[in-house]
Structures are given as structure tokens and as C-alpha cells.
Design a protein around this motif. Structure first.
Motif, PDB file in Angstrom:
ATOM      1  N   LEU A 206      30.292  38.066  31.904  1.00  0.00           N
ATOM      2  CA  LEU A 206      29.168  38.840  31.381  1.00  0.00           C
ATOM      3  C   LEU A 206      28.199  37.930  30.633  1.00  0.00           C
ATOM      4  CD1 LEU A 206      27.776  41.532  30.916  1.00  0.00           C
ATOM      5  CD2 LEU A 206      29.218  41.879  28.901  1.00  0.00           C
ATOM      6  N   GLN A 207      28.724  36.983  29.867  1.00  0.00           N
ATOM      7  CA  GLN A 207      27.873  36.036  29.137  1.00  0.00           C
ATOM      8  C   GLN A 207      27.060  35.199  30.121  1.00  0.00           C
ATOM      9  OE1 GLN A 207      27.979  36.324  25.910  1.00  0.00           O
ATOM     10  NE2 GLN A 207      27.399  34.446  24.884  1.00  0.00           N
ATOM     11  N   ALA A 208      27.695  34.747  31.214  1.00  0.00           N
ATOM     12  CA  ALA A 208      27.001  33.945  32.215  1.00  0.00           C
ATOM     13  C   ALA A 208      25.929  34.763  32.925  1.00  0.00           C
ATOM     14  CB  ALA A 208      28.002  33.399  33.230  1.00  0.00           C
ATOM     15  N   ILE A 209      26.234  36.021  33.210  1.00  0.00           N
ATOM     16  CA  ILE A 209      25.255  36.901  33.863  1.00  0.00           C
ATOM     17  C   ILE A 209      24.046  37.103  32.959  1.00  0.00           C
ATOM     18  CG2 ILE A 209      24.865  39.304  34.552  1.00  0.00           C
ATOM     19  CD1 ILE A 209      27.758  39.258  35.669  1.00  0.00           C
ATOM     20  N   LYS A 210      24.295  37.317  31.666  1.00  0.00           N
ATOM     21  CA  LYS A 210      23.183  37.499  30.729  1.00  0.00           C
ATOM     22  C   LYS A 210      22.317  36.242  30.632  1.00  0.00           C
ATOM     23  CE  LYS A 210      25.164  41.066  27.731  1.00  0.00           C
ATOM     24  NZ  LYS A 210      25.619  41.373  26.354  1.00  0.00           N
ATOM     25  N   ALA A 211      22.962  35.074  30.663  1.00  0.00           N
ATOM     26  CA  ALA A 211      22.203  33.816  30.636  1.00  0.00           C
ATOM     27  C   ALA A 211      21.361  33.686  31.897  1.00  0.00           C
ATOM     28  CB  ALA A 211      23.158  32.633  30.502  1.00  0.00           C
ATOM     29  N   ASP A 212      21.912  34.098  33.031  1.00  0.00           N
ATOM     30  CA  ASP A 212      21.185  34.052  34.296  1.00  0.00           C
ATOM     31  C   ASP A 212      19.983  34.994  34.251  1.00  0.00           C
ATOM     32  OD1 ASP A 212      21.022  32.732  36.666  1.00  0.00           O
ATOM     33  OD2 ASP A 212      22.693  33.741  37.644  1.00  0.00           O
ATOM     34  N   ILE A 213      20.182  36.169  33.681  1.00  0.00           N
ATOM     35  CA  ILE A 213      19.083  37.128  33.547  1.00  0.00           C
ATOM     36  C   ILE A 213      17.977  36.542  32.678  1.00  0.00           C
ATOM     37  CG2 ILE A 213      18.439  39.342  32.508  1.00  0.00           C
ATOM     38  CD1 ILE A 213      21.204  40.390  33.400  1.00  0.00           C
ATOM     39  N   ALA A 214      18.355  35.943  31.547  1.00  0.00           N
ATOM     40  CA  ALA A 214      17.362  35.350  30.646  1.00  0.00           C
ATOM     41  C   ALA A 214      16.574  34.246  31.330  1.00  0.00           C
ATOM     42  CB  ALA A 214      18.053  34.817  29.400  1.00  0.00           C
ATOM     43  N   ALA A 215      17.249  33.464  32.184  1.00  0.00           N
ATOM     44  CA  ALA A 215      16.582  32.351  32.872  1.00  0.00           C
ATOM     45  C   ALA A 215      15.664  32.833  33.993  1.00  0.00           C
ATOM     46  CB  ALA A 215      17.629  31.396  33.435  1.00  0.00           C
ATOM     47  N   HIS A 216      15.903  34.035  34.520  1.00  0.00           N
ATOM     48  CA  HIS A 216      15.121  34.534  35.660  1.00  0.00           C
ATOM     49  C   HIS A 216      14.419  35.844  35.331  1.00  0.00           C
ATOM     50  CE1 HIS A 216      18.106  31.825  37.530  1.00  0.00           C
ATOM     51  NE2 HIS A 216      17.140  31.558  38.373  1.00  0.00           N
ATOM     52  N   LEU A 217      14.129  36.040  34.048  1.00  0.00           N
ATOM     53  CA  LEU A 217      13.570  37.309  33.598  1.00  0.00           C
ATOM     54  C   LEU A 217      12.246  37.646  34.293  1.00  0.00           C
ATOM     55  CD1 LEU A 217      14.620  39.370  31.580  1.00  0.00           C
ATOM     56  CD2 LEU A 217      13.213  38.304  29.825  1.00  0.00           C
ATOM     57  N   CYS A 218      11.448  36.633  34.568  1.00  0.00           N
ATOM     58  CA  CYS A 218      10.138  36.864  35.185  1.00  0.00           C
ATOM     59  C   CYS A 218      10.167  36.691  36.702  1.00  0.00           C
ATOM     60  CB  CYS A 218       9.105  35.910  34.588  1.00  0.00           C
ATOM     61  SG  CYS A 218       8.926  36.064  32.796  1.00  0.00           S
ATOM     62  N   PRO A 220      10.540  37.849  40.311  1.00  0.00           N
ATOM     63  CA  PRO A 220      10.473  39.160  40.992  1.00  0.00           C
ATOM     64  C   PRO A 220      11.719  39.471  41.811  1.00  0.00           C
ATOM     65  CG  PRO A 220       9.015  37.552  42.044  1.00  0.00           C
ATOM     66  CD  PRO A 220       9.490  36.939  40.766  1.00  0.00           C
ATOM     67  N   ARG A 221      12.535  38.456  42.128  1.00  0.00           N
ATOM     68  CA  ARG A 221      13.754  38.698  42.904  1.00  0.00           C
ATOM     69  C   ARG A 221      14.881  39.270  42.057  1.00  0.00           C
ATOM     70  NH1 ARG A 221      15.073  32.869  45.000  1.00  0.00           N
ATOM     71  NH2 ARG A 221      14.551  32.510  42.788  1.00  0.00           N
ATOM     72  N   LEU A 222      14.738  39.242  40.734  1.00  0.00           N
ATOM     73  CA  LEU A 222      15.823  39.665  39.863  1.00  0.00           C
ATOM     74  C   LEU A 222      16.192  41.121  40.129  1.00  0.00           C
ATOM     75  CD1 LEU A 222      17.753  39.084  37.535  1.00  0.00           C
ATOM     76  CD2 LEU A 222      15.930  39.729  35.934  1.00  0.00           C
ATOM     77  N   SER A 223      17.402  41.312  40.584  1.00  0.00           N
ATOM     78  CA  SER A 223      17.938  42.650  40.838  1.00  0.00           C
ATOM     79  C   SER A 223      19.453  42.565  40.753  1.00  0.00           C
ATOM     80  CB  SER A 223      17.522  43.159  42.227  1.00  0.00           C
ATOM     81  OG  SER A 223      18.161  42.402  43.242  1.00  0.00           O
ATOM     82  N   LEU A 224      20.097  43.708  40.730  1.00  0.00           N
ATOM     83  CA  LEU A 224      21.553  43.739  40.671  1.00  0.00           C
ATOM     84  C   LEU A 224      22.165  43.068  41.889  1.00  0.00           C
ATOM     85  CD1 LEU A 224      24.065  44.712  39.179  1.00  0.00           C
ATOM     86  CD2 LEU A 224      23.768  46.937  40.242  1.00  0.00           C
ATOM     87  N   GLU A 225      21.615  43.350  43.057  1.00  0.00           N
ATOM     88  CA  GLU A 225      22.150  42.776  44.294  1.00  0.00           C
ATOM     89  C   GLU A 225      21.927  41.268  44.343  1.00  0.00           C
ATOM     90  OE1 GLU A 225      20.213  45.409  44.045  1.00  0.00           O
ATOM     91  OE2 GLU A 225      21.683  46.974  44.525  1.00  0.00           O
ATOM     92  N   TRP A 226      20.737  40.819  43.959  1.00  0.00           N
ATOM     93  CA  TRP A 226      20.410  39.385  43.992  1.00  0.00           C
ATOM     94  C   TRP A 226      21.309  38.610  43.034  1.00  0.00           C
ATOM     95  CZ3 TRP A 226      18.108  36.175  40.144  1.00  0.00           C
ATOM     96  CH2 TRP A 226      17.650  34.937  40.600  1.00  0.00           C
TER      97      TRP A 226
END
Length: 312
Positions: A206-218, A220-226
Motif C-alpha cells: 500500500l505504501q508503494a502504491i501511494k508513492a506511485d500515485i504521488a509520482a504519477h498524480l498528473c 492522464p493514464r493514472l487509473s486503478l487498472e493501469w
């Protein structure tokens, strides 16, 4: 405890060696001998989390002389460069990405012949010894290619990167996650392995996923599936991780994006951007919905926030 940071760039050259020893000895009692004619250059970040202590150092070539242990701590080290460690009465050659347990039953000498980094995690032996299948496992070199080692490394690093002070009541939880991951890496007994996967592995992912989200926040590909494809785990598993925390993937991403917009509204470099442009830039596709959720979160409109900052 919050993160303690130290850099020799802020210190006169004639004082660097003494100050580095003083700071690093807060993590592990050791003597340091820097090589070559050049100035000593080292950056250190330290954090205590309950009974566990984490340290990261980026240093010029150095030799560390570590006396035998008096506190019965296990030191797990993740190498970022090449070196030699006399862990077993013979030279152990260390390569980038190697994960070793520093032997503490006698004085050891570790030589790093090039500028490199090292992550060190100190864990009381009593928290690990009864949960691993064999004490011989402590003498084996692992690699960051090992999933448990990779998760342990990324979780420890994320705690160093997060400068928020962790309340004392929460520190035991983070420490337990680090111990779970260490036990899993070192070869857990069956029951301990199940516990480690249930608690430590899920927390680290979960910590790694949150870091990934923060790094790709902007992005447009950011989605649950991606994100699930990037992490190599299933969509339901990611959903479950956020659900256990009392939120959702969408809720977390939305909150992070709202906080990012709030920060950009306060940034003089973005003053010439319209609020709609900033919202789109951060990933909000529906401006009307963005205005609703922004007002709900901050009890003010984006225009109110920008105006209050300009006024101040």
C-alpha cells in the motif's frame, strides 16, 4: 520521531569527520576512516520507529570499524555500491543491491572503495530470532530482486522520505511492519510467514502504491487498472488494500489531487494559470465536479483560497 538529516556540505571540512561519527553513532556505534585526499562528503538521514531504527547514508569512500554488539541488534544493510565486509572471518564482497545481516559477535571492518550509498535497518534480535526457520539464514546474502527484500527496502525508504512526525502510538505499527518484512526476507517459520504476509507485506504494498500515485498524480493514464498492471497485482487486491484503510483508490487519488491543486494555488509560479487550467493539469477532467469536491474538502472555493493567499 521525525527524520534527522545531516550533510557535510553545511559543515567546515576540518569538522566533518568528527560530526559524521557523532551523527551516525546515533544509529550504530562505529569508527569511520575516509579515504583519499579529497574532502569528506556524506549525506545521512536517520529515523527511529519504535524499537526499529533506519539510516541511509550516501558517502565518499570510507572504512567502518564496528565493535561487537552490546545491545543484541540485527543490522540489515542494503548496499548501493561495491565494497568488502569481513562478516565470516573471510572477505565478503558486496555488490549494489546486496542485502546482508551485519555480523555482530565480534569487531567487523567494512570497506567501501567508491562513492556509494547504504540503507541500514537496526532491529532487536529478540523480535526476529524466534520467527525465522534457522539462524543460519542470517548469514545468507539476499538481493533486492527478492520480493520481500525489495518490499522491506522500499518501505524503509518511504519512511525516511516522509518527514511527517510519527506519533509514538503509531510507531509500533510501522516497526511491526518492518519486522514482518525482515522475517519474511530471512525465511519465516510457517505461522510467522502467514502473519508477515498479512500485515507487513500488505502495508508495504500500500505504501508503494501511494508513492506511485504521488509520482504519477498528473499522468492522464493514472487509473486503478493501469496501476495494478504496473505493480503486478490484481485490481481487487488494490481495492482491498485501500478498503482496509477505510478509503478507496478513487478517494485517495482525488484527495491527493485536491491537495496538489491547493499547493499550486499558493505557488507564485502558477499565478498566471487559470484555476480550470490547474485542475486539468492535475488530472481533473470535470471542472464542475472539481469545484464541488474542492469546496467540500477545504470549506472554500479555489478562488477564495487563491485570493486569501494573494491578500496575505
Amino acid at each position: 520521531m521525525s527524520v534527522v538529516q545531516f550533510s557535510t556540505r553545511d559543515t567546515a571540512e576540518n569538522l566533518r569527520r568528527e560530526l559524521v561519527e557523532a551523527v551516525y553513532n546515533g544509529h550504530v556505534r562505529t569508527g569511520l576512516d575516509f579515504h583519499g585526499e579529497g574532502p569528506v562528503e556524506i549525506d545521512v538521514a536517520l529515523r527511529g520507529v519504535g524499537d526499529v531504527h533506519i539510516a541511509f547514508a550516501n558517502t565518499t569512500p570510507v572504512t567502518l570499524v564496528t565493535p561487537s554488539d552490546e545491545e543484541d541488534l540485527l543490522y540489515l544493510s542494503v548496499a548501493g555500491g561495491n565494497g568488502v565486509h569481513d562478516a565470516r572471518g573471510e572477505d565478503l564482497f558486496i555488490r549494489p543491491g546486496d542485502v546482508n545481516v551485519m555480523r555482530r559477535d565480534r569487531t567487523t571492518v567494512t570497506t567501501v572503495a567508491e562513492r556509494s550509498s547504504c540503507l541500514s535497518i537496526a532491529i532487536p534480535r529478540r523480535l526476529v530470532a524466534d520467527r525465522i526457520s534457522s539462524s543460519d539464514n542470517l548469514l545468507k546474502t539476499r538481493s533486492l530482486r527478492d520480493p520481500a527484500a525489495h518490499l522491506l527496502n522500499s518501505y524503509a525508504v518511504s519512511l525516511l522520505h516522509n518527514h511527517v512526525d510519527i506519533p509514538e502510538a503509531d510507531q509500533a505499527v510501522f516497526a511491526a511492519h518492518l519486522v514482518d518484512l525482515a522475517v519474511l526476507m530471512l525465511g519465516a517459520k510457517r505461522d510467522s510467514g502467514q502473519q508477515a504476509r498479512k500485515n507487513g507485506v500488505r502495508a508495504a504494498r500500500l505504501q508503494a502504491i501511494k508513492a506511485d500515485i504521488a509520482a504519477h498524480l498528473c499522468d492522464p493514464r493514472l487509473s486503478l487498472e493501469w496501476l495494478s498492471r504496473r505493480r503486478g497485482i490484481s485490481v481487487p487486491y488494490v481495492r482491498a488494500l485501500f478498503y482496509e484503510e477505510g478509503t478507496s483508490f478513487t478517494g485517495h487519488v482525488t484527495a491527493e489531487r485536491l491537495d496538489h491543486v491547493h499547493g499550486l494555488l499558493a505557488d507564485p509560479g502558477f499565478r498566471h494559470h487559470t484555476i480550470a487550467a490547474i485542475a486539468l493539469m492535475v488530472g481533473f477532467g470535470d471542472i464542475s465536479w472539481f469545484n464541488q469536491v474542492f469546496r467540500r474538502r477545504f470549506q472554500a472555493t479555489p478562488s477564495d483560497i487563491r485570493q486569501s493567499i494573494v491578500s496575505n
